[in-house]
Design an enzyme around this catalytic site. Structure first.
Site, mmCIF file in Angstrom:
data_model
loop_
_atom_site.group_PDB
_atom_site.id
_atom_site.type_symbol
_atom_site.label_atom_id
_atom_site.label_comp_id
_atom_site.label_asym_id
_atom_site.label_seq_id
_atom_site.Cartn_x
_atom_site.Cartn_y
_atom_site.Cartn_z
ATOM 1 N N GLU A 100 71.954 63.912 100.720
ATOM 2 C CA GLU A 100 72.295 62.827 99.814
ATOM 3 C C GLU A 100 71.208 61.749 99.793
ATOM 4 O O GLU A 100 70.817 61.254 98.736
ATOM 5 C CB GLU A 100 73.624 62.227 100.269
ATOM 6 C CG GLU A 100 73.957 60.965 99.565
ATOM 7 C CD GLU A 100 75.277 61.048 98.840
ATOM 8 O OE1 GLU A 100 76.102 61.918 99.165
ATOM 9 O OE2 GLU A 100 75.455 60.242 97.942
ATOM 10 N N ASP A 141 68.847 60.715 96.487
ATOM 11 C CA ASP A 141 68.789 59.376 95.913
ATOM 12 C C ASP A 141 67.353 58.903 95.740
ATOM 13 O O ASP A 141 66.954 58.452 94.669
ATOM 14 C CB ASP A 141 69.490 58.361 96.839
ATOM 15 C CG ASP A 141 70.998 58.510 96.799
ATOM 16 O OD1 ASP A 141 71.482 59.419 96.110
ATOM 17 O OD2 ASP A 141 71.673 57.705 97.463
ATOM 18 N N SER A 154 76.252 61.441 92.808
ATOM 19 C CA SER A 154 75.189 60.817 93.590
ATOM 20 C C SER A 154 73.829 61.242 93.063
ATOM 21 O O SER A 154 72.812 60.655 93.426
ATOM 22 C CB SER A 154 75.317 61.136 95.070
ATOM 23 O OG SER A 154 75.894 62.377 95.272
#
Ligand SMILES: *[C@@H]1O[C@H](CO)[C@@H](O)[C@H](O)[C@H]1NC(C)=O
Ligand SMILES: *[C@@H]1O[C@H](CO)[C@@H](O)[C@H](O)[C@H]1NC(C)=O
Ligand SMILES: *[C@@H]1O[C@H](CO)[C@@H](O)[C@H](O)[C@H]1NC(C)=O
Ligand SMILES: *[C@@H]1O[C@H](CO)[C@@H](O)[C@H](O)[C@H]1NC(C)=O
Ligand SMILES: *[C@@H]1O[C@H](CO)[C@@H](O)[C@H](O)[C@H]1NC(C)=O
Length: 562
Positions: free
Chosen positions: A271, A275, A475
């Site tokens: 994750e 990002d 995300s």
């Protein structure tokens, strides 16, 4: 005892303490999420760090001011405040400061830090002191994987004299939510076995959203940030490798400008890698910061700690993207209302806060064996942030148009009323789309989200030096949108215009201009025989699955350049 009777028992027990004080956050879910294991009762002399949220002044005035500086039709549009100006507005009264300080001092609490806005106090004390200060608390250590923290699973009260001067105390309840499984590994593997091997890379993102090689950052003072709280770390070498593998054909940076907080030494998280890699690909050549687990004292609430930190830094990036959320029903109203005023503070400063809408569609909460409802997520449901949903390509092997990604979080808040900026859009949806899910499943008067969307399916990410395909989730879409807003800020700065700040009032006035409308597909929800796994469906114009749609950069830029 089931969870509900347990909560009632805890609630009743807590009333015993009313003799000395009053409950704060009586509606906070204090139960232990099933993925956390009780390790031990904490010794009286061990230290715990608590955050005291002091009552602010002029909250209504701040809300009115935020409306003005965010409304393109107001004379005050873009007249943002500095942190010091925000502080002058919200800073607690002298009485509040005095009462809280005296209360802490009389218990021997000395090790406290305040912030520029004076509305938070972060204090370290022994467990013994914390438990007398907050009658009702009993601290235990809990563990999930390698992460431990201190929490009390009984409600707390505070002295009746301080009750009216505090919003809540942080570090007592609220376990960090579980990070989502953002890999659709099995589905991806199946597609691969069938011989397809295509996924979303920076060049796919850039061509779908009409970014040319020239559309990169050039303003000297521009910056953007991602914030990570779930023991997730990005690795600089992964970012560099990602950029060399996937970021051909446009000028970009290959390193993060600044890391605020402590990056753990462990393995990189998918994750966190996602990002950073994607905000720096859409918001190319723009200086990027990473906020990561600020403060590492056991018992911290990292999300809250990040909000505290923002109130203590006069210069922070203009755009923040965050993939973090918790069930709205697990949080106290006092906590959520206070976090909302923190978002207002950010908006007043001209900062854009983008939250992922979540990866469970409308969500599902089992109230009884027979009765389910959808389950909104916070901060996605906050009226003061911009919430980003997810889409996939209609034809996964081509740069065709986008349809709903069935995981895309969306729906209606049960806590926050519909803000003025979205009333017309949401009412139009409710009127034109039939059939809607049964009204027992959602609160038709609430703040509806998301506000807009981007691709969230089948991304390539480099993590722990390995390129990994089939990464999915909002995300992914959130940093993509964040980077695009940063590019628009960049063009605005070059023209001497202020940052976009809180964009929702302006976004809804655009009526979809500058965005690709997403009109096909539904997201998921409860697997019961009433709704059969179906939540809301996309439709022409705004909908609670993909918002107004996905960015068409040149058109959106044009619409936002004054
Ligand atoms: C806020 O910043 C000041 C000055 O850098 C520092 O002394 C203080 O400890 C900070 N507050 C918190 C809560 O970290
Ligand atoms: C990249 O950004 C820097 C400022 O940070 C600027 O000087 C430079 O011209 C930019 N590169 C391109 C190709 O625009
Ligand atoms: C850059 O931004 C900071 C605040 O973030 C401001 O103090 C400074 O004046 C800006 N510099 C320029 C050249 O705009
Ligand atoms: C519905 O939402 C409103 C806020 O819009 C709230 O006041 C009300 O309590 C909610 N109703 C239920 C049943 O959750
Ligand atoms: C965006 O790209 C599409 C496809 O390449 C093109 O048809 C369209 O004209 C472009 N839109 C704008 C506003 O540039």
């Amino acid at each position: 005892m089931n969870a509900k009777t347990m909560r009632i028992a805890v609630f009743v027990l807590s009333f015993i303490w009313l003799v000395n004080g009053e409950l704060l956050e009586a509606d906070q879910d204090a139960s232990v999420p099933e993925d956390w294991i009780l390790v031990e009762r904490v010794g009286p002399l061990e230290e715990v760090e608590l955050i005291f949220a002091l009552k602010q002044q002029n909250v209504n005035q701040m809300e009115e001011l935020l409306k003005l500086v965010s409304d393109p039709d107001s004379h005050q549009y873009g007249k943002h405040l500095s942190l010091e100006e925000v502080a002058a507005l919200v800073r607690p009264s002298q009485l509040t400061e005095k009462v809280v300080q005296n209360w802490l001092q009389s218990h021997g609490v000395k090790n406290c830090h305040t912030v520029v806005t004076q509305d938070f106090l972060q204090c370290v004390m022994t467990v013994q002191v914390a438990e007398t200060l907050l009658p009702g608390t009993k601290f235990h250590r809990y563990r999930r994987d390698s992460h431990t923290l201190l929490r009390s699973t009984s409600l707390y009260s505070v002295h009746e004299d301080v009750h009216q001067h505090l919003d809540f105390v942080g570090g007592v309840h609220r376990f960090p939510p579980k990070g989502k499984d953002i890999s659709k590994g099995w589905e991806g593997a199946r597609q691969s076995a069938l011989g397809y091997h295509l996924g979303v890379t920076p060049s796919v993102i850039r061509s779908r959203y009409n970014l040319t090689a020239k559309d990169v950052g050039t303003a000297t003072n521009n910056s953007q940030a991602v914030a990570q709280f779930l023991e997730q770390y990005y690795h600089p070498a992964d970012l560099a490798e990602f950029m060399s593998l996937f970021a051909g054909g446009f000028t970009h940076m290959s390193a993060v400008e600044r890391v605020v907080g402590t990056q753990g030494g462990g393995k990189a998280g998918i994750e966190a890698s996602l990002d950073v890699e994607y905000i720096m690909s859409s918001g190319a050549n723009i200086s990027t910061w990473v906020f990561t687990n600020p403060g590492r004292h056991e018992s911290q609430e990292p999300f809250l700690q990040w909000m505290v930190l923002l109130s203590n830094m006069s210069a922070v990036p203009w755009v923040h993207t965050i993939s973090y959320g918790d069930d709205e029903d697990s949080l106290s109203d006092a906590y959520m209302n206070r976090i909302n005023t923190e978002f207002m503070k950010a908006g007043l400063r001209g900062i854009s806060m983008l939250f992922a809408s979540g990866d469970s569609g409308a969500g599902c909460r089992h109230l009884t064996k027979e009765r389910n409802t959808f389950r909104p997520s916070f901060p996605a449901s906050s009226p003061y942030v911009t919430t980003v949903g997810g889409t996939s390509f209609k034809n996964p092997f081509k740069l065709t148009y986008e349809v709903t990604d069935y995981i895309s979080g969306g729906g209606f808040s049960n806590v926050f009323a519909r803000p003025g900026y979205q009333v017309a859009a949401v009412e139009a949806y409710l009127k034109s789309v039939q059939p809607l899910p049964p009204q027992t499943y959602f609160n038709i008067t609430g703040r509806a989200y998301p506000d807009l969307a981007a691709l969230s399916d089948n991304y390539w990410v480099v993590t722990n030096r390995v390129p990994v395909p089939w990464i999915s989730g909002t995300s992914a879409s959130t940093p993509v949108v964040g980077g695009i807003l940063s590019l628009i800020n960049d063009q605005r700065f070059l023209k001497g215009l202020p940052s976009l700040g809180f964009i929702n009032p302006r976004l809804y006035k655009l009526q979809g201009k500058g965005l690709y409308d997403v009109t096909e597909g539904c997201h998921l929800s409860c697997l019961d025989d009433k709704v059969e796994g179906k939540g809301f469906c996309a439709s022409p114009s705004w909908d609670p699955v993909t918002g107004w749609g996905t960015p068409n950069y040149p058109a959106l830029l044009k619409a936002l350049m004054d």
